[in-house]
Design a protein around this motif. Sequence first.
Motif, PDB file in Angstrom:
ATOM      1  N   PHE A   1       0.802  -1.218   0.000  1.00 17.31           N
ATOM      2  CA  PHE A   1       0.000   0.000   0.000  1.00 17.31           C
ATOM      3  C   PHE A   1       0.841   1.277   0.000  1.00 17.31           C
ATOM      4  N   VAL A   2       1.909   1.267  -0.822  1.00 18.44           N
ATOM      5  CA  VAL A   2       2.741   2.461  -0.961  1.00 18.44           C
ATOM      6  C   VAL A   2       2.668   3.029  -2.369  1.00 18.44           C
ATOM      7  N   GLN A   3       1.870   2.417  -3.246  1.00 15.03           N
ATOM      8  CA  GLN A   3       1.737   2.927  -4.603  1.00 15.03           C
ATOM      9  C   GLN A   3       0.267   2.906  -4.991  1.00 15.03           C
ATOM     10  N   PRO A   4      -0.150   3.839  -5.837  1.00 14.71           N
ATOM     11  CA  PRO A   4      -1.558   3.890  -6.233  1.00 14.71           C
ATOM     12  C   PRO A   4      -1.898   2.782  -7.233  1.00 14.71           C
ATOM     13  N   LEU A   5      -3.167   2.422  -7.268  1.00 21.03           N
ATOM     14  CA  LEU A   5      -3.686   1.482  -8.246  1.00 21.03           C
ATOM     15  C   LEU A   5      -3.524   2.046  -9.653  1.00 21.03           C
ATOM     16  N   PHE A   6      -3.106   1.202 -10.577  1.00 27.53           N
ATOM     17  CA  PHE A   6      -3.100   1.580 -11.989  1.00 27.53           C
ATOM     18  C   PHE A   6      -4.459   1.242 -12.589  1.00 27.53           C
ATOM     19  N   VAL A   7      -5.113   2.221 -13.191  1.00 26.51           N
ATOM     20  CA  VAL A   7      -6.387   2.011 -13.876  1.00 26.51           C
ATOM     21  C   VAL A   7      -6.124   2.134 -15.370  1.00 26.51           C
ATOM     22  N   PRO A   8      -6.308   1.048 -16.144  1.00 26.17           N
ATOM     23  CA  PRO A   8      -5.996   1.096 -17.578  1.00 26.17           C
ATOM     24  C   PRO A   8      -6.816   2.168 -18.293  1.00 26.17           C
ATOM     25  N   PRO A   9      -6.252   2.789 -19.317  1.00 24.94           N
ATOM     26  CA  PRO A   9      -6.990   3.808 -20.075  1.00 24.94           C
ATOM     27  C   PRO A   9      -8.094   3.167 -20.924  1.00 24.94           C
TER      28      PRO A   9
ATOM     29  N   GLN B   1       0.089  -5.024  -4.352  1.00 25.34           N
ATOM     30  CA  GLN B   1      -0.683  -4.509  -3.206  1.00 25.34           C
ATOM     31  C   GLN B   1      -0.809  -2.979  -3.223  1.00 25.34           C
ATOM     32  N   PRO B   2      -1.527  -2.428  -4.183  1.00 29.27           N
ATOM     33  CA  PRO B   2      -1.657  -0.980  -4.274  1.00 29.27           C
ATOM     34  C   PRO B   2      -2.751  -0.444  -3.350  1.00 29.27           C
ATOM     35  N   PHE B   3      -2.853   0.887  -3.294  1.00 26.57           N
ATOM     36  CA  PHE B   3      -3.984   1.533  -2.624  1.00 26.57           C
ATOM     37  C   PHE B   3      -4.808   2.266  -3.673  1.00 26.57           C
ATOM     38  N   PHE B   4      -6.065   2.530  -3.324  1.00 26.00           N
ATOM     39  CA  PHE B   4      -6.959   3.250  -4.238  1.00 26.00           C
ATOM     40  C   PHE B   4      -7.792   4.222  -3.426  1.00 26.00           C
ATOM     41  N   GLU B   5      -7.700   5.498  -3.784  1.00 25.35           N
ATOM     42  CA  GLU B   5      -8.489   6.519  -3.091  1.00 25.35           C
ATOM     43  C   GLU B   5      -9.920   6.506  -3.602  1.00 25.35           C
ATOM     44  N   VAL B   6     -10.870   6.427  -2.668  1.00 24.17           N
ATOM     45  CA  VAL B   6     -12.289   6.375  -3.024  1.00 24.17           C
ATOM     46  C   VAL B   6     -13.025   7.498  -2.307  1.00 24.17           C
ATOM     47  N   GLU B   7     -13.971   8.072  -2.994  1.00 24.88           N
ATOM     48  CA  GLU B   7     -14.839   9.063  -2.357  1.00 24.88           C
ATOM     49  C   GLU B   7     -15.887   8.348  -1.505  1.00 24.88           C
ATOM     50  N   ALA B   8     -16.468   9.089  -0.589  1.00 27.23           N
ATOM     51  CA  ALA B   8     -17.485   8.522   0.295  1.00 27.23           C
ATOM     52  C   ALA B   8     -18.809   8.422  -0.471  1.00 27.23           C
ATOM     53  N   ARG B   9     -18.864   7.431  -1.356  1.00 27.17           N
ATOM     54  CA  ARG B   9     -20.022   7.219  -2.221  1.00 27.17           C
ATOM     55  C   ARG B   9     -19.949   5.793  -2.761  1.00 27.17           C
ATOM     56  N   LYS B  10     -20.844   5.425  -3.697  1.00 27.17           N
ATOM     57  CA  LYS B  10     -20.864   4.076  -4.262  1.00 27.17           C
ATOM     58  C   LYS B  10     -19.888   3.947  -5.432  1.00 27.17           C
ATOM     59  N   TYR B  11     -19.294   2.748  -5.531  1.00 28.02           N
ATOM     60  CA  TYR B  11     -18.416   2.376  -6.635  1.00 28.02           C
ATOM     61  C   TYR B  11     -18.839   1.017  -7.181  1.00 28.02           C
ATOM     62  N   ARG B  12     -18.628   0.846  -8.464  1.00 32.39           N
ATOM     63  CA  ARG B  12     -18.748  -0.468  -9.090  1.00 32.39           C
ATOM     64  C   ARG B  12     -17.336  -0.984  -9.351  1.00 32.39           C
ATOM     65  N   PHE B  13     -17.023  -2.153  -8.790  1.00 41.14           N
ATOM     66  CA  PHE B  13     -15.739  -2.797  -9.030  1.00 41.14           C
ATOM     67  C   PHE B  13     -15.969  -4.093  -9.791  1.00 41.14           C
ATOM     68  N   ARG B  14     -15.170  -4.304 -10.822  1.00 39.11           N
ATOM     69  CA  ARG B  14     -15.265  -5.513 -11.644  1.00 39.11           C
ATOM     70  C   ARG B  14     -14.069  -6.399 -11.285  1.00 39.11           C
ATOM     71  N   LEU B  15     -14.317  -7.421 -10.463  1.00 39.89           N
ATOM     72  CA  LEU B  15     -13.264  -8.289  -9.962  1.00 39.89           C
ATOM     73  C   LEU B  15     -13.028  -9.428 -10.945  1.00 39.89           C
TER      74      LEU B  15
ATOM     75  N   GLU C   1      -5.945  -1.751  -0.735  1.00 42.38           N
ATOM     76  CA  GLU C   1      -6.392  -0.850   0.328  1.00 42.38           C
ATOM     77  C   GLU C   1      -7.222   0.282  -0.266  1.00 42.38           C
ATOM     78  N   PHE C   2      -8.431   0.462   0.265  1.00 39.35           N
ATOM     79  CA  PHE C   2      -9.276   1.592  -0.107  1.00 39.35           C
ATOM     80  C   PHE C   2      -9.050   2.707   0.913  1.00 39.35           C
TER      81      PHE C   2
END
Length: 620
Positions: free
Chosen positions: A57-65, A294-308, A396-397
């Motif tokens: 949890f020391v690097q951010p999640l990579f989200v593909p373009p 093991q990245p971290f991902f910043e999330v707002e206090a709201r709903k998210y859709r995650f595709r696992l 980590e969220f």
Amino acid sequence: MPLRRDVLKWSIAASGAGLLPKAARAAADPKAMLVYLCPPDGEAPELATPSPPARPFVQPLFVPPIKQPVERLVPPPDPRAHQLYKDYLPRKFYEIREQEFVWCYHPDAPYDKGSGSWGFDGSTPGPTYHARYGEPVLVRRYNELPTVGVSKVNFALPSTTTHLHNGHTASESDGQPQDWIDSGEFWDHHYANFPARQDPREKLTTLWYHDHRMDFTAANVYAGLDGFYLLFDDEDSGDENDANPRAWRLPSGDYDVPLIFHDILFDENGQVRWNSFNTDGILGDRYTVNRKIQPFFEVEARKYRFRLLNGGPSRFYRFALSTGKPFCVLTGDGNVLPEPIDADQIYLSVAQRVDVVLDFSQHRPGDRIHLVNNLEQTNGKGPSGRTLDPPVPILEFRVKAATGPDPSRVPKRLRPLPVVDMSLVKQHRVWEFDYDGGLWTVNGKVFEPNRIDAGVERGSAEIWTIRNGGNSWSHPVHCHFTEFIILEVNGRPIHPTTLQDHVDGRHVFTENLDPDNGKRPRVHTFMGGQRRDVATILPGDEIKVYIRFSDFLGKYVMHCHNVVHEDHAMMIRWDIVEPGKGFVGSRSVRQVYGTPPAPPHLEPRPANGTQQADQVEDDR
């Protein structure tokens, strides 16, 4: 080109015959010699030499373009090379390039120097396609990988084919294991993006694309060749502000996040490590999400859709949240459920997908929540059945304040299941997945691309029984081209209202008898819905499924998606043939298609781009 296992087999027979028992030498029987393809006795497991440490949890999640289309393709695609091309003319064209690059899995040494990797358009996972039903596309895939001996990736093969898992796709665009291209070549994939038989209940949502090269699927995907392909329509519209009353308004845009999980081994220099002698399955000790450890991902206090998505190659997962709160489950594999389900845990065998909604609105800025894996697995054969204590945190969220109101929602109803019409059933077939003589088999046979193990009539349905012949391994069995409806699990009938659970290593079933009680159904461990494209058969399991075959003709495969098992021959070829020409048992390709052995539905490909251009003008 000879198969890798044939090369090994005959090399042993020719150069190492003096090392074999006298009986085997005398028999001169290749099948008898297959037992000697096992790894050397006493070989240490991969995990005996751990990867270098890496702080979590020391690097951010990579989200593909998001993949963007091009205006046109040069040379233009050949309409004669694709079934139903004129019925589903592409509205968008894409170019995607398989390339080698240096990928940084973690900022700490020795990972900070990066590892030789393969991927698409310079990233792994590759870019995410956003496609829509009713909008056909054509994807031109270029193989720009360096040749053997030059590549920084020394365990994979720069000969590739890309499968859209589990698209309703014509054979020639499916990414069949034997339809490979080498460095410097391209292949056109026509994705018509229509549901089977135009039945809206057959629509899919979360698909993924990955290499499927015969004998090298595991190594090539491990090297980085995969990515997401997401399908939308008027209901699952990809717009949480959609004013259409039919739209579900699920979290979208930056709040719709694909996550692919790979466990990977590294050497002391931080380079990806692979063991070609391992035939059970490869386990890694560094958990990656979108190819970051093991990245971290910043999330707002709201709903998210995650595709696992479990990208493999061999590890199974059982996910939970560190808060103990349930997941709101929308899908099993690429199939939207009839209604959302709450689940305390998510069970994912290799290649399975589950879309979930997580609501962070009840958390305060600064809170940290972990997605954890609590399923123990000590070898590539499958899970031990025991629970990891403590579990392994993988992602980590990190909660932060919402930037605005949350217009998204989770509807009470989603998509009904397709109808099971038993009057269409033409055949009942049994497929037993087992281990024999050092190779993984189906019905006692290893894969042979020129042998067709089932001739399935277009427009028909069949009942397939998928059986685990062993008691010490698990197999995620995937059938290309079409989804199936589960009818029975270990003799227990499954109905549209049946919820399959998994508790203490046992299958548990409950009936959702009151879907209108205002509460979402809840299970302990979600194993997937009734409609799937991966049948997870645990030790001793037997699953009976209903499958329909429509729209296209040609060759397809079914295989274990522990891709190490697949590469060691746990796969069959089955073909969709014209009505009245179906058959049981195995036949050679020549017996089915004659000489030359080519399916009759495809015209020869033109030899050059000029001919292609002329043909396009003629077709206009």
